[in-house]
Design a protein around this motif. Structure first.
Motif, PDB file in Angstrom:
ATOM      1  N   ALA A 157      -4.135   0.584  -3.713  1.00  0.00           N
ATOM      2  CA  ALA A 157      -3.254  -0.059  -2.740  1.00  0.00           C
ATOM      3  C   ALA A 157      -2.824  -1.458  -3.142  1.00  0.00           C
ATOM      4  O   ALA A 157      -1.718  -1.892  -2.815  1.00  0.00           O
ATOM      5  CB  ALA A 157      -3.932  -0.101  -1.368  1.00  0.00           C
ATOM      6  N   THR A 158      -3.665  -2.192  -3.824  1.00  0.00           N
ATOM      7  CA  THR A 158      -3.349  -3.585  -4.162  1.00  0.00           C
ATOM      8  C   THR A 158      -2.835  -3.767  -5.588  1.00  0.00           C
ATOM      9  O   THR A 158      -2.728  -4.889  -6.072  1.00  0.00           O
ATOM     10  CB  THR A 158      -4.595  -4.459  -3.943  1.00  0.00           C
TER      11      THR A 158
ATOM     12  N   LYS B 279       0.834  -1.207   0.000  1.00  0.00           N
ATOM     13  CA  LYS B 279       0.000   0.000   0.000  1.00  0.00           C
ATOM     14  C   LYS B 279       0.867   1.255   0.000  1.00  0.00           C
ATOM     15  O   LYS B 279       0.557   2.244  -0.689  1.00  0.00           O
ATOM     16  CB  LYS B 279      -0.920  -0.005   1.224  1.00  0.00           C
TER      17      LYS B 279
ATOM     18  N   ASN C 124       2.450   1.693  -3.498  1.00  0.00           N
ATOM     19  CA  ASN C 124       1.430   2.110  -4.463  1.00  0.00           C
ATOM     20  C   ASN C 124       0.959   3.532  -4.194  1.00  0.00           C
ATOM     21  O   ASN C 124       0.642   4.277  -5.128  1.00  0.00           O
ATOM     22  CB  ASN C 124       0.254   1.140  -4.426  1.00  0.00           C
TER      23      ASN C 124
END
Length: 530
Positions: free
Chosen positions: A67-68, A57, A60
């Protein structure tokens, strides 16, 4: 490896040591492979394997994507700055080979190891958590600043490859002695204030307690307790009691808090006699433990500088305690219930948010919290220990917010003043000696006004307490800078930066101001001061 070193210190017996050494080495090797990523760090298709959700997370977030999301190798290699929470697994971090600035907060893993691939790393920081061991590779030849603060760290071994290390900040850990930090390059600036080891065992009075306590020059540490005799090899207590006091280096930059119960072996019963601990009553703005407040400034290089104060009212050369502060548009220093450690309240132009920057011994920022949104319309902001005042630029109205520094929470109390458009600056300072901060305002014509403030934050009428302040660029209150701290009598003073760049201090005389005293020169390049 540190794992083997720890086993050797805690185990005895030849076979036991050898066995534990082998187990420790194997475990350390496994941990190094996991943290360094090894051949498993990169997945097929040019993506980086980041199994830890917190780290994924964080990465990103830096890339500006969900986040993924998957992180490609090219993306990972483009990241130069990263600040994260507390990941449990650093796998994938080794792919961020362009990192120059890396920081982690509230790290709960006892061992923290940095991948050897981060060869461009210049700034590394660990703020808070249960870290006891920090492992650094010898490949960090470009590392200039290392910060480990508010952890369980009891010592640190630096590898020989850290040839560029200039600043080592190890404040508020559990380091018992200067000698527990080894391998420090000769020109490194070392700070180790506020160490808080576990309480020492109970000990009888007038019996030397073995404790090596010397500074880097070999001189015994100094103590704030006249009943504790320190000779560099031991501590001898003259009377029984519950002791809590500070040991500090004569050369500065190292101090630790000693807590120990001392008994009288001849007494049938022991009754503790507490010794007053004055350390926690450090004045507002004192970040070095010398009883004198210090001040902050932001320079043209977007750096946050801390200038240590002196007992003669002059400031020493600054220490860099923060970077990338160029988007701050307001800055004010506020105490935390007058416990010494405080906070900087600032508005950032990047998102018009109001932020609290919690500071610690040494003046370093240890935590950043966003406490308000949509503050772009406020152009004058000042904070006390319980309130925040802000002027709305479009209307000239003054608004009051209740401030909870422990919960980092603001509550809007509404408008408390009108017609403040003629004011160019506001500062908060206790000018009555009653313990509550009042407001001092500077009008555009240079008139200095003092407003009495009630304990609930409401503002009374103004009176003129100075003139000629139109020759000053800014005014602020860093704390007490004119008198050595007396713990109960010191008063916060008023400071001003002239248009020529000189900084002057005006002693607070409870309702009036002393004559200006030169506190700093060549400060014209400091954009904000607090």
């Amino acid at each position: 490896m540190n794992t083997t070193f720890a086993m050797e210190r805690t185990k005895t017996g030849g076979r036991a040591v050898a066995s534990m050494r082998m187990i420790g080495s194997a475990l350390a090797l496994t941990l190094m492979l996991a943290l360094a990523g090894g051949p498993m760090a990169r997945a097929e298709g040019g993506t980086v394997n980041i199994p830890d959700a917190v780290l994924q997370k964080c990465v990103n977030g830096r890339l500006g994507q969900p986040a993924t999301s998957s992180v490609t190798t090219a993306q990972a290699e483009s990241i130069t700055v990263l600040s994260c929470g507390a990941p449990n697994d650093l796998t994938g971090l080794e792919a961020l080979t362009a990192l120059r600035d890396l920081s982690f907060y509230n790290v709960n893993s006892p061992t923290f190891s940095i991948p050897a691939s981060l060869k461009d790393l210049q700034v590394l920081a660990i703020y808070g958590g249960e870290v006891t061991v920090v492992n650094l590779p010898s490949t960090l030849a470009k590392l200039e600043t290392l910060t480990v603060t508010r952890t369980y760290l009891g010592g640190l071994r630096l590898p020989t490859g850290l040839t560029s290390l200039k600043t080592l900040l190890l404040n508020e850990n559990r380091i018992l002695a200067v000698a527990d930090v080894t391998g420090v390059p000769a020109l490194t600036d070392v700070w180790m204030y506020g160490q808080t080891p576990a309480p020492f065992p109970d000990w009888p009075q007038r019996t030397p307690y073995p404790f090596p306590s010397t500074d880097r020059t070999g001189q015994p540490l100094q103590t704030t307790n006249v009943l504790a005799v320190v000779d560099g090899k031991s501590i001898t207590y003259q009377e029984p009691g519950d002791y809590a006091y500070i040991l500090g280096a004569r050369t500065g930059r190292f101090s630790l808090k000693i807590t120990q119960r001392v008994t009288d072996p001849k007494a049938p019963q022991f009754t503790p006699t507490p010794f007053p601990l004055e350390y926690h009553l450090r004045p507002f703005g004192d970040h070095t433990g010398d009883g004198v407040s210090d001040t902050y400034g932001i320079d043209a290089g977007q750096r946050l500088l801390m200038y240590p104060g002196t007992t003669v009212g002059r400031f020493q050369n600054p220490t860099v305690v923060g970077t990338n502060m160029g988007d701050l548009t307001t800055l004010t220093q506020t105490p935390r219930a007058r416990q010494g450690d405080g906070a900087l309240i600032a508005r950032r132009a990047v998102d018009d948010g109001l932020y609290s920057y919690e500071t610690s011994m040494g003046g370093y920022i240890v935590r950043t919290t966003k406490i308000g949104t949509k503050w772009g319309g406020m152009d004058l902001i000042v904070a006390t220990s319980l309130h925040v005042y802000a002027r709305q630029a479009s209307t000239g109205d003054l608004f009051l917010f209740d401030y909870n520094p422990n919960a980092e929470d603001l509550t809007n109390r509404g408008r408390v003043g009108r017609g403040w458009s003629a004011i160019k600056q506001i500062v908060a300072i206790d000018v009555t000696g009653e313990g509550d901060a009042d407001l001092v305002a500077i009008r555009k014509d240079g008139t200095l006004l003092t407003y009495r403030v009630a304990p609930d934050g409401t503002i009374g009428g103004a009176r003129v307490t100075g003139r000629g302040w139109n020759t000053f660029r800014q005014a602020w209150v860093p704390g007490n800078v004119t008198t050595l701290m007396q713990y109960t009598t010191a008063r916060d003073d008023l400071m001003g930066q002239s248009l020529t760049g000189n900084v002057y201090v005006y002693e607070n005389r409870l309702g009036s101001w002393g004559y200006p005293r030169l506190a700093m020169t060549r400060a014209a390049g400091l954009r904000l001061m607090a």
